[in-house]
Enzyme design. Structure first.
Site, PDB file in Angstrom:
ATOM      1  N   ILE A  40       0.828  -1.196   0.000  1.00 37.27           N
ATOM      2  CA  ILE A  40       0.000   0.000   0.000  1.00 37.27           C
ATOM      3  C   ILE A  40       0.870   1.257   0.000  1.00 37.27           C
ATOM      4  O   ILE A  40       1.785   1.389   0.830  1.00 37.27           O
ATOM      5  CB  ILE A  40      -0.913   0.017   1.240  1.00 37.27           C
ATOM      6  CG1 ILE A  40      -1.839  -1.211   1.242  1.00 37.27           C
ATOM      7  CG2 ILE A  40      -1.711   1.298   1.323  1.00 37.27           C
ATOM      8  CD1 ILE A  40      -2.559  -1.436   2.562  1.00 37.27           C
ATOM      9  N   SER A  41       0.598   2.175  -0.914  1.00 36.04           N
ATOM     10  CA  SER A  41       1.202   3.512  -0.933  1.00 36.04           C
ATOM     11  C   SER A  41       2.728   3.439  -0.803  1.00 36.04           C
ATOM     12  O   SER A  41       3.396   2.804  -1.621  1.00 36.04           O
ATOM     13  CB  SER A  41       0.568   4.368   0.167  1.00 36.04           C
ATOM     14  OG  SER A  41       0.903   5.723   0.023  1.00 36.04           O
ATOM     15  N   ALA A  42       3.297   4.047   0.248  1.00 29.62           N
ATOM     16  CA  ALA A  42       4.753   4.038   0.418  1.00 29.62           C
ATOM     17  C   ALA A  42       5.302   2.656   0.753  1.00 29.62           C
ATOM     18  O   ALA A  42       6.524   2.462   0.773  1.00 29.62           O
ATOM     19  CB  ALA A  42       5.164   5.032   1.507  1.00 29.62           C
TER      20      ALA A  42
END
Length: 290
Positions: free
Chosen positions: A95-97
């Site tokens: 997820i994301s970073a």
């Protein structure tokens, strides 16, 4: 949702993790400023018969920052955790970073990964020294001050939930608030409030900023498992160049652009669709979990 939080130690270093649910294992690489207490998207997965294992990535929560010396070292420790839990194969969600961690893990340990899902994920160079967001982040979220930053954000958010939601909205979406109004759910303001009360940066966010640059095109090309790339058309945090690059370079990938209001694809009136797409993908790959 009952969550068990444990700590696994090896060579003097600690890896914190949580376990929820009962079923096929999903290994989650959470996003920036998060930890093993992440919640977005979990309820639907647990209700559909999955176990979710979430390590606090390097420098986040109770996990030693030294684990994040580089992506290779971090992923070695995530592998050791799975061995410790006697888990032979997982569905990997990044997820994301947490994208770089998921990409690197899937490329280096293909025998462990049944499927990979990238959700709003960073897949290449992200924030650069020219970006005002990075300049602000280096002040607000540096290890010595981040605790006070999050205390202030959570305090203000608890007092003025709607105001803080409106203030933060542009960082998550390319839409104006008026354009997104019909896409918002009545639960979104409370979801953001809860998120801001569990967020901390620790040493982890600065580790993320360094590790993003360690992901190479070769890592994307080396991924051999079925891969689902989920990204909002209106993401204001991670530009669409990221999912497009991943789809172009990962041979076994499918790209799903969502009509959610922004980066947090688990919120809004389309959140149910987000859950359904992921669950359908995971259940179609269950045959590879022994």
């Amino acid at each position: 949702m009952e969550r068990r939080i444990e700590k696994f130690s090896t060579n003097g270093l600690t890896l914190e993790y949580s376990i929820m649910g009962d079923g096929e294992p999903i290994f989650v690489m959470h996003g920036g400023h998060s930890n093993c207490k992440e919640e977005f998207g979990y309820k639907a997965l647990i209700e559909n018969g999955f176990t979710i294992i979430t390590p606090s990535r390097a420098g986040y929560g109770g996990t030693s920052k030294e684990i994040g010396e580089n992506l290779s070292t971090a992923c070695e420790h995530y592998m050791k955790l799975l061995n410790h839990l006697n888990i032979k194969k997982v569905h990997l969600v990044a997820i994301s970073a947490g994208g770089p961690s998921g990409i690197y893990f899937a490329s280096k340990y293909p025998e462990m990964v049944c499927s990979l899902t990238l959700q709003s994920a960073v897949t290449k160079e992200w924030l650069t020294p020219k970006d005002k967001e990075l300049k602000a982040a280096r002040v607000l979220f540096r290890p010595k001050t981040e605790k006070y930053t999050w205390k202030l954000i959570s305090f203000m958010n608890n007092l003025f939930p709607r105001f803080i939601f409106n203030q933060m909205f542009p960082s998550f979406s390319k839409l104006t608030h008026d354009e997104a109004k019909k896409m918002l759910s009545k639960d979104d303001v409370e979801a953001i409030r809860k998120m801001n009360n569990r967020q901390r940066s620790g040493e982890g966010f600065f580790i993320d900023l360094a590790q993003i640059n360690e992901v190479a095109i070769e890592n994307l090309q080396a991924i051999s498992c079925p891969t689902l790339i989920m990204h909002s058309k209106h993401d204001g945090s991670v530009p669409l160049e990221h999912p497009y690059l991943a789809h172009e370079k990962i041979p076994t990938s499918e790209l799903c652009l969502l009509d959610t209001w922004g980066h947090l694809i688990w919120l809004g009136k389309s959140s149910k669709e987000t859950d359904e797409i992921l669950i359908k993908f995971l259940k179609s790959r269950t045959f590879c979990i022994a």
